[in-house]
Design a protein around this motif. Structure first.
Motif, mmCIF file in Angstrom:
data_model
loop_
_atom_site.group_PDB
_atom_site.id
_atom_site.type_symbol
_atom_site.label_atom_id
_atom_site.label_comp_id
_atom_site.label_asym_id
_atom_site.label_seq_id
_atom_site.Cartn_x
_atom_site.Cartn_y
_atom_site.Cartn_z
ATOM 1 N N ALA A 1 5.634 5.134 -9.009
ATOM 2 C CA ALA A 1 5.180 4.725 -7.676
ATOM 3 C C ALA A 1 4.709 3.279 -7.680
ATOM 4 C CB ALA A 1 4.061 5.645 -7.202
ATOM 5 N N PHE A 2 4.043 2.882 -8.772
ATOM 6 C CA PHE A 2 3.494 1.523 -8.822
ATOM 7 C C PHE A 2 4.583 0.458 -9.034
ATOM 8 C CE2 PHE A 2 -0.792 3.486 -9.780
ATOM 9 C CZ PHE A 2 -1.342 3.084 -8.572
ATOM 10 N N ASN A 3 5.826 0.887 -9.226
ATOM 11 C CA ASN A 3 6.931 -0.082 -9.186
ATOM 12 C C ASN A 3 7.183 -0.544 -7.759
ATOM 13 O OD1 ASN A 3 7.529 -0.087 -11.953
ATOM 14 N ND2 ASN A 3 8.738 1.791 -11.777
ATOM 15 N N ALA A 4 6.769 0.317 -6.801
ATOM 16 C CA ALA A 4 7.030 0.017 -5.392
ATOM 17 C C ALA A 4 5.789 -0.424 -4.632
ATOM 18 C CB ALA A 4 7.625 1.254 -4.713
ATOM 19 N N CYS A 5 4.596 -0.205 -5.209
ATOM 20 C CA CYS A 5 3.366 -0.560 -4.482
ATOM 21 C C CYS A 5 2.303 -1.066 -5.454
ATOM 22 C CB CYS A 5 2.843 0.641 -3.693
ATOM 23 S SG CYS A 5 2.286 2.015 -4.732
ATOM 24 N N ILE B 1 2.935 -1.574 4.195
ATOM 25 C CA ILE B 1 2.840 -0.127 3.966
ATOM 26 C C ILE B 1 4.165 0.379 3.404
ATOM 27 C CG2 ILE B 1 2.334 2.120 5.008
ATOM 28 C CD1 ILE B 1 -0.020 0.069 4.976
ATOM 29 N N VAL B 2 4.084 1.118 2.299
ATOM 30 C CA VAL B 2 5.284 1.619 1.617
ATOM 31 C C VAL B 2 5.148 3.131 1.425
ATOM 32 C CG1 VAL B 2 6.682 1.450 -0.481
ATOM 33 C CG2 VAL B 2 5.437 -0.556 0.326
ATOM 34 N N LYS B 3 6.174 3.877 1.782
ATOM 35 C CA LYS B 3 6.150 5.321 1.512
ATOM 36 C C LYS B 3 6.518 5.550 0.051
ATOM 37 C CE LYS B 3 6.598 7.730 5.814
ATOM 38 N NZ LYS B 3 7.061 8.997 6.395
ATOM 39 N N ILE C 1 0.854 -1.191 0.000
ATOM 40 C CA ILE C 1 0.000 0.000 0.000
ATOM 41 C C ILE C 1 0.888 1.238 0.000
ATOM 42 C CG2 ILE C 1 -1.950 1.155 1.100
ATOM 43 C CD1 ILE C 1 -2.478 -1.821 0.364
ATOM 44 N N GLY C 2 0.814 2.038 -1.039
ATOM 45 C CA GLY C 2 1.625 3.250 -1.142
ATOM 46 C C GLY C 2 0.981 4.418 -0.406
ATOM 47 N N ILE C 3 1.787 5.134 0.379
ATOM 48 C CA ILE C 3 1.315 6.315 1.109
ATOM 49 C C ILE C 3 2.119 7.517 0.621
ATOM 50 C CG2 ILE C 3 0.922 7.351 3.384
ATOM 51 C CD1 ILE C 3 -0.653 4.741 2.901
ATOM 52 N N PRO C 4 1.507 8.412 -0.150
ATOM 53 C CA PRO C 4 2.254 9.555 -0.695
ATOM 54 C C PRO C 4 2.316 10.726 0.283
ATOM 55 C CG PRO C 4 0.033 9.456 -1.649
ATOM 56 C CD PRO C 4 0.132 8.339 -0.647
ATOM 57 N N ASP C 5 3.530 11.148 0.619
ATOM 58 C CA ASP C 5 3.704 12.277 1.536
ATOM 59 C C ASP C 5 3.096 13.566 0.978
ATOM 60 O OD1 ASP C 5 4.838 11.110 3.718
ATOM 61 O OD2 ASP C 5 6.902 11.381 3.049
ATOM 62 N N GLU C 6 3.057 13.670 -0.347
ATOM 63 C CA GLU C 6 2.552 14.908 -0.968
ATOM 64 C C GLU C 6 1.072 15.148 -0.683
ATOM 65 O OE1 GLU C 6 6.189 13.660 -3.154
ATOM 66 O OE2 GLU C 6 4.378 12.619 -2.476
ATOM 67 N N TYR C 7 0.368 14.120 -0.200
ATOM 68 C CA TYR C 7 -1.054 14.297 0.103
ATOM 69 C C TYR C 7 -1.275 14.767 1.545
ATOM 70 C CZ TYR C 7 -2.779 12.333 -4.296
ATOM 71 O OH TYR C 7 -3.090 12.139 -5.620
#
Length: 494
Positions: A397-401, A299-301, A266-272
């Motif tokens: 991002a979807f390479n990591a999540c 959980i992945v940043k 699950i990707g969590i974007p800091d920009e949000y």
């Protein structure tokens, strides 16, 4: 059985097939609910009760003979953006007048082919331009929810405010909606309902009144994640009449609901994490992260560095396309035509001036400006380049999540007539801050009700998936739905 209106789409379809009640009974229950409550909610701008009764009678015959289709006998509401043959379609604009299409949109034809029943046409922001459903020619929709201890009328969100309010108030089992920059997900979040925007091209745009053709996408607003999967299945199809329609096989969306999410990233974007966002929104986001961790997800940043440019990019690209799409409404072939005109130019100018509302005029002017000879490169071409960068952010991002989790909206529902938002359109546009990126990148996004704020109003979480991976989005959404246990309904005041 007035409780019939409280059924989910899945429970209603199952109940019809097992003959616990008839489509006629179900349809009459909804007709009664609409007649009693719609004058206060204003979700429907046109009701088609005679047509609904005919369709219900036909469905009951099919069920009796064992020929039930996927949505047999299920009463739905249709956003007034979808052309319905022989039934007035206005996109809630005066410019379309009493336009009665001689053809059916592909999405609604799919629904009728699956046995659905049409209760009527649902209110929306004019030409889908708005975040509060206040720009409609037919008047604002009122959110069925009210803040604790307050009688103030709240927005149901926009542009699919009528769809969201109708589902929340039990005026239909589910509703069609559309999403250009968040118009399914934001109203769903504001009304405690579920809304999914599929990948761009999954559902045909033929017969949908166009706003911004590279961004518009059809989708459902429903009571549950499972209902969303069921209705999405029927709405989506390949369509040769839409050049952007994807000619690929549809998965069984319902089969993903309830699937394990163990091992998914699950990707969590800091920009949000934006300044000034209420602490309750952040707290709900953290709660959502914990729910998914508890379900075995990782959980992945991640970083989506061009997020800060998404709103300005959207509000260049969308108005530019709207400026072109709305050029066809000129008072000549159909819709509103000004009277007492002196010539052709006069007809064009006065018909458009009288027919379009203030927000639509504003966006046409912005679009015309950014496409004009002196500013095309400075604004429109630059926006297209940034749009490409935003899409690349998601690809990286979807390479990591596997999916991305964010809040759905920067606040809960606000008051109709909010003076700050009325005085400054940019304040209104900020409602789309978490949702426009998925439209710019053409990705699937879904809003799930996950809790109430301190005022007792619904808040939603957004799940963003890879292109064509609605299945994983639905799996994640169903885990959030189960963990949140959101069963609250608005207190009935209408």
């Amino acid at each position: 059985m007035s409780d019939l209106t409280k059924l989910t789409l899945k429970a209603a379809v199952d109940g019809l097939k097992s003959k616990q009640f008839s489509s006629g009974e179900l349809t009459e229950a909804f007709i009664g609910a609409i007649e009693a409550g719609n004058p206060k909610i204003n979700a429907y701008v046109l009701t088609t009760f005679d047509k609904a009764r005919e369709q219900a009678a036909d469905s009951d015959k099919r069920i009796a003979s064992g020929e039930a289709r996927a949505l047999e006998g299920a009463p739905l509401g249709i956003k007034d953006l979808y052309a319905t043959k022989g039934v007035r379609t206005t996109a809630c604009s005066k410019i379309l007048g009493n336009f009665i299409p001689p053809y059916e949109s592909t999405v609604t034809q799919n629904l009728w082919d699956q046995g659905a029943v049409m209760l009527g046409k649902l209110n929306m922001d004019e030409f889908a331009m708005g975040s509060s459903n206040e720009t409609s020619y037919w008047g604002a929709v009122v959110n069925p929810w009210k803040a604790s201890g307050s009688d103030a009328e709240l927005t149901p969100g926009g542009s699919s405010g009528g769809s969201a309010a109708a589902v929340a108030a039990d005026f239909c089992l589910a509703a069609t909606a559309s999403d250009t920059g968040g118009s399914i997900r934001q109203p769903a979040a504001f009304t405690g309902t579920v809304g999914i925007k599929p990948t761009y091209g999954r559902a045909s745009r033929f017969g949908m009144v166009a706003f911004a053709s590279s961004l518009d996408q059809a989708g459902p607003i429903t009571k549950t994640v499972e209902d969303s999967a069921i209705l999405l299945q029927s709405m989506c199809s390949h369509d040769p009449k839409d050049s952007t329609s994807l000619n690929i096989e549809l998965p069984d969306f319902a089969s993903f609901v309830g699937k394990s999410v163990k091992g998914l990233r699950i990707g969590i974007p800091d920009e949000y994490r934006l300044d000034g966002i209420p602490a309750e929104i952040d707290a709900l986001w953290e709660q959502g992260i914990k729910w998914l961790q508890d379900a075995g997800a990782e959980i992945v940043k991640i970083s989506l560095p061009h997020t800060k440019y998404a709103l300005p990019t959207y509000y260049i690209v969308a108005p530019a396309e709207a400026s072109s799409n709305l050029a066809r409404y000129d008072g000549m072939r159909f819709g509103h035509r000004a009277e007492d005109v002196t010539g052709l130019t006069d007809t064009y100018e006065l018909s458009r001036s009288e027919g379009f509302g203030k927000e639509v005029k504003r966006r046409i002017m912005i679009g015309t400006y950014v496409l004009s000879a002196g500013f095309y490169d400075a604004y429109y071409v630059k926006a297209l380049k940034v749009r490409r960068r935003i899409a690349e952010d998601f690809t990286n991002a979807f390479n990591a999540c596997d999916v991305i989790l964010t809040p759905a909206t920067p606040s809960s529902a606000f008051a109709l007539g909010d003076t700050a938002k009325a005085a400054d359109p940019v304040q209104m546009y900020l409602n789309d801050v978490f949702t426009v990126t998925t439209n710019l990148a053409g990705l699937p996004g879904m809003s799930v009700p996950a809790g109430l704020d301190s005022k007792g109003l619904p808040l939603g979480l957004q799940v963003i998936g890879k292109a064509l991976d609605e299945g994983t989005v639905l799996s994640i959404a169903s885990v959030l739905e189960q963990a949140a246990g959101f069963t609250q309904k608005p207190s009935k005041w209408w």
